[in-house]
Design an enzyme around this catalytic site. Structure first.
Site, PDB file in Angstrom:
ATOM      1  N   GLU A 282      23.840  32.869 115.188  1.00  0.00           N
ATOM      2  CA  GLU A 282      22.501  33.452 115.403  1.00  0.00           C
ATOM      3  C   GLU A 282      21.449  32.363 115.577  1.00  0.00           C
ATOM      4  O   GLU A 282      20.526  32.253 114.782  1.00  0.00           O
ATOM      5  CB  GLU A 282      22.099  34.284 114.168  1.00  0.00           C
ATOM      6  CG  GLU A 282      23.040  35.359 113.741  1.00  0.00           C
ATOM      7  CD  GLU A 282      22.683  35.916 112.355  1.00  0.00           C
ATOM      8  OE1 GLU A 282      21.870  35.304 111.622  1.00  0.00           O
ATOM      9  OE2 GLU A 282      23.229  36.967 112.007  1.00  0.00           O
ATOM     10  N   ARG A 285      15.872  28.529 117.123  1.00  0.00           N
ATOM     11  CA  ARG A 285      15.160  27.281 117.412  1.00  0.00           C
ATOM     12  C   ARG A 285      15.852  26.426 118.478  1.00  0.00           C
ATOM     13  O   ARG A 285      15.203  25.931 119.402  1.00  0.00           O
ATOM     14  CB  ARG A 285      15.054  26.478 116.110  1.00  0.00           C
ATOM     15  CG  ARG A 285      14.174  25.256 116.214  1.00  0.00           C
ATOM     16  CD  ARG A 285      14.329  24.367 114.961  1.00  0.00           C
ATOM     17  NE  ARG A 285      14.199  25.092 113.732  1.00  0.00           N
ATOM     18  CZ  ARG A 285      13.060  25.277 113.053  1.00  0.00           C
ATOM     19  NH1 ARG A 285      11.941  24.782 113.518  1.00  0.00           N
ATOM     20  NH2 ARG A 285      13.071  25.949 111.919  1.00  0.00           N
ATOM     21  N   TYR A 325       4.345  24.208 107.202  1.00  0.00           N
ATOM     22  CA  TYR A 325       5.511  23.408 106.785  1.00  0.00           C
ATOM     23  C   TYR A 325       5.266  21.915 106.914  1.00  0.00           C
ATOM     24  O   TYR A 325       6.216  21.139 106.854  1.00  0.00           O
ATOM     25  CB  TYR A 325       6.728  23.742 107.656  1.00  0.00           C
ATOM     26  CG  TYR A 325       6.963  25.194 107.944  1.00  0.00           C
ATOM     27  CD1 TYR A 325       7.407  26.060 106.942  1.00  0.00           C
ATOM     28  CD2 TYR A 325       6.751  25.719 109.212  1.00  0.00           C
ATOM     29  CE1 TYR A 325       7.632  27.396 107.210  1.00  0.00           C
ATOM     30  CE2 TYR A 325       6.975  27.053 109.493  1.00  0.00           C
ATOM     31  CZ  TYR A 325       7.409  27.888 108.486  1.00  0.00           C
ATOM     32  OH  TYR A 325       7.637  29.201 108.765  1.00  0.00           O
ATOM     33  N   CYS A 353     -11.724  27.175 110.168  1.00  0.00           N
ATOM     34  CA  CYS A 353     -12.498  26.728 109.011  1.00  0.00           C
ATOM     35  C   CYS A 353     -11.668  26.492 107.772  1.00  0.00           C
ATOM     36  O   CYS A 353     -11.913  27.088 106.720  1.00  0.00           O
ATOM     37  CB  CYS A 353     -13.612  27.722 108.750  1.00  0.00           C
ATOM     38  SG  CYS A 353     -14.701  27.764 110.169  1.00  0.00           S
ATOM     39  N   TYR A 382       9.086  29.581 117.072  1.00  0.00           N
ATOM     40  CA  TYR A 382       8.181  29.882 115.953  1.00  0.00           C
ATOM     41  C   TYR A 382       6.750  29.431 116.245  1.00  0.00           C
ATOM     42  O   TYR A 382       6.015  29.028 115.353  1.00  0.00           O
ATOM     43  CB  TYR A 382       8.708  29.252 114.644  1.00  0.00           C
ATOM     44  CG  TYR A 382      10.135  29.665 114.355  1.00  0.00           C
ATOM     45  CD1 TYR A 382      10.417  30.966 113.949  1.00  0.00           C
ATOM     46  CD2 TYR A 382      11.199  28.790 114.528  1.00  0.00           C
ATOM     47  CE1 TYR A 382      11.728  31.362 113.716  1.00  0.00           C
ATOM     48  CE2 TYR A 382      12.513  29.178 114.297  1.00  0.00           C
ATOM     49  CZ  TYR A 382      12.766  30.468 113.884  1.00  0.00           C
ATOM     50  OH  TYR A 382      14.056  30.869 113.662  1.00  0.00           O
TER      51      TYR A 382
HETATM   52  N1  LLP Z   1      19.541  34.200 111.331  1.00  0.00           N
HETATM   53  C1  LLP Z   1      18.795  34.527 110.265  1.00  0.00           C
HETATM   54  C2  LLP Z   1      19.279  35.546 109.333  1.00  0.00           C
HETATM   55  C3  LLP Z   1      17.564  33.870 110.045  1.00  0.00           C
HETATM   56  O1  LLP Z   1      16.837  34.194 108.978  1.00  0.00           O
HETATM   57  C4  LLP Z   1      17.123  32.880 110.959  1.00  0.00           C
HETATM   58  C5  LLP Z   1      15.846  32.182 110.759  1.00  0.00           C
HETATM   59  C6  LLP Z   1      17.931  32.598 112.075  1.00  0.00           C
HETATM   60  C7  LLP Z   1      19.145  33.275 112.222  1.00  0.00           C
HETATM   61  C8  LLP Z   1      17.538  31.601 113.117  1.00  0.00           C
HETATM   62  O2  LLP Z   1      17.445  30.315 112.606  1.00  0.00           O
HETATM   63  P1  LLP Z   1      17.195  29.074 113.615  1.00  0.00           P
HETATM   64  O3  LLP Z   1      18.434  28.940 114.451  1.00  0.00           O
HETATM   65  O4  LLP Z   1      16.026  29.377 114.438  1.00  0.00           O
HETATM   66  O5  LLP Z   1      16.995  27.932 112.707  1.00  0.00           O
HETATM   67  N2  LLP Z   1       9.277  29.714 110.870  1.00  0.00           N
HETATM   68  C9  LLP Z   1      10.140  28.622 110.496  1.00  0.00           C
HETATM   69  C10 LLP Z   1      11.612  28.972 110.666  1.00  0.00           C
HETATM   70  C11 LLP Z   1      12.010  30.219 109.924  1.00  0.00           C
HETATM   71  C12 LLP Z   1      13.455  30.592 110.124  1.00  0.00           C
HETATM   72  C13 LLP Z   1      13.760  31.932 109.558  1.00  0.00           C
HETATM   73  N3  LLP Z   1      15.078  32.409 109.786  1.00  0.00           N
HETATM   74  C14 LLP Z   1       9.752  27.384 111.298  1.00  0.00           C
HETATM   75  O6  LLP Z   1       8.798  27.444 112.077  1.00  0.00           O
HETATM   76  O7  LLP Z   1      10.360  26.328 111.137  1.00  0.00           O
END
Ligand code: LLP
Length: 433
Positions: A282, A285, A325, A353, A382
């Protein structure tokens, strides 16, 4: 100086008439037409990222469910849908977006700790591939709703493997003090309870330990743990046919070394490749992050006593990651600096602000002036999905470029339009409008 451009993939970025161009379109041309700030995506890079991962994983038969939360724009989703992508969703809204972008329900998995009755019903009615349940409480809820709808829900149970993903605490999900998944040692309860769930079929297990993971070790640990759990569950009579390995594959934002698709594939092969499970991942990013940038214009260069501030027209409401972050995004001027350009350090800040509205501290950049355009790199994931309207700002638009053309794929939502979403109760009288 070349370091300035390190995060703009050479396969889609180039210089044209002394300026940055994406797939042949000058960023300044788009900025003049659309106004700033805006997100800008490359269709070519999206496909390239998708294909790199798909080419590495398809020999192992691993299905890819794109994590919609990273970037859910309809045009982006439809590009991935055409590549054969499935979707990982975490809300009914994301289901609507996945289907709207052309991903069939049969390729959708639904994760998340707090699915509502309505969302579960929506997913079951749509006939999605699988619901990833995160608790016993949720299993019972899914069973009840499936019963009401007269269907059998295909469910994978998300396990919390208690593995440290070695990433930012706010995006760590696989430690036992995180809210996600069921602790591995509590799976025994399934033996009896599943028998009582007539409307639910446990088809597999799922895991996702966090995001922006930069080494293979946490994946090896988590997947190794899942392997042992699958074998143990099978021994106890559960037909574990599917294994969802989650996302989290890290990418470089500055000069980090991230695992390659081939390295990830090798970990999957070595840990769970021989289980005979239908495997899935899944990622979000790693597919969209470097296919998108945020384009913003410098409003002022403000000389302080201790430092110079480059005040840009994007705010933390448009790109929340640095505030939330402390994340790093390379900042690149759109007009290419001369070889002997003078560099100086800036705090690059937005107009919001609060002091958290800071994109970069003491960043060395070629001298900036009011009116200059800059791009914030690696902002495709994101970015737009986390944007809001704080400080009564317009919602930031999104633009897609493909082979010399560009199109606004989400228009700027003005404050006047947002006001139209609101209402004043009658009892406040006409003065309130
Ligand atoms: N699967 C599940 C169950 C997840 O919770 C997430 C991300 C993904 C897949 C995808 O993960 P990725 O491959 O994108 O790392 N807003 C944060 C990242 C939050 C990720 C939440 N879950 C940021 O800007 O770094």
């Amino acid at each position: 100086m070349t370091d300035l451009f390190r995060r703009l993939p050479a396969s889609c970025w180039s210089a044209r008439e002394g300026e940055l161009a994406l797939e042949g379109v000058k960023v300044s041309e788009i900025a003049n037409a659309v106004g700033t700030p805006f997100y800008l995506y490359s269709a070519a890079r999206l496909r390239e990222n998708w294909r790199t991962l798909a080419d590495a994983l398809s020999p192992l038969g691993v299905a890819i469910h794109y994590a919609m939360k990273a970037c859910a724009n309809k045009a982006v989703v439809s590009i991935l849908a055409a590549e054969g992508a499935g979707a990982d969703i975490v809300s009914g809204g994301e289901l609507t977006r996945a289907l709207g972008g052309g991903i069939p329900a049969s390729k959708v998995v639904f994760s998340g700790v707090g699915k509502t009755d309505a969302e579960i019903a929506q997913a079951l009615r749509a006939g999605i591939h699988q619901i990833n349940a995160e608790s016993y409480e949720e299993l019972w809820r899914i069973d009840r709703i499936a019963g009401e709808l007269g269907v059998v829900a295909k469910v994978a149970l998300r396990v919390n493997p208690d593995v440290d993903a070695d990433t930012h605490a706010k995006i760590t999900t696989g430690k036992k003090d995180n809210k996600f998944g069921v602790d591995a040692h509590r799976l025994g309860r399934l033996d009896n309870e599943l028998k009582a769930m007539a409307n639910l079929r446990l088809v597999g297990l799922a895991v996702h330990i966090g995001s922006q993971i930069l080494t293979t070790k946490p994946f090896e640990e988590a997947y190794g743990r899942m392997r042992r759990l699958v074998l143990a569950m099978r021994e106890r009579g559960h037909a574990i046919e599917r294994l969802d390995l989650g996302g989290g594959f890290g990418i470089p934002y500055r000069n980090e070394q991230a695992p390659s698709a081939a390295e990830i594939a090798e970990v999957i092969r070595a840990t769970v490749g021989d289980l005979g499970c239908a495997l899935a991942v899944e990622p979000g990013r790693s597919i969209v992050a470097d296919a998108g940038v945020l384009v913003t214009r410098v409003e002022f260069v403000k000389e302080g006593t201790e430092r110079a501030f480059a005040v840009v027209d994007a705010g933390m409401n448009d790109l929340m990651r640095p505030a939330m972050y402390d994340s790093h995004h390379d900042i690149v001027p759109v007009r290419l600096p001369d070889a002997d350009a003078d560099f100086t350090t800036y705090d690059v800040v937005g107009p919001i602000c609060e002091s958290s509205d800071t994109f970069a501290k003491r960043r060395s950049l070629p001298r900036l002036a009011a009116g200059d355009l800059v791009v914030m790199a690696t902002a495709g994931a994101y970015g737009a999905t986390m944007a809001g309207t704080y400080n009564a700002r317009a919602l930031v638009p999104e633009v897609l470029v493909e082979a010399g053309r560009f199109a606004v794929v989400r228009r700027r939502v003005s404050v006047e339009e947002q006001l139209g979403w609101e209402a004043s109760p009658d009892w406040l009288g006409s003065a309130a409008g």
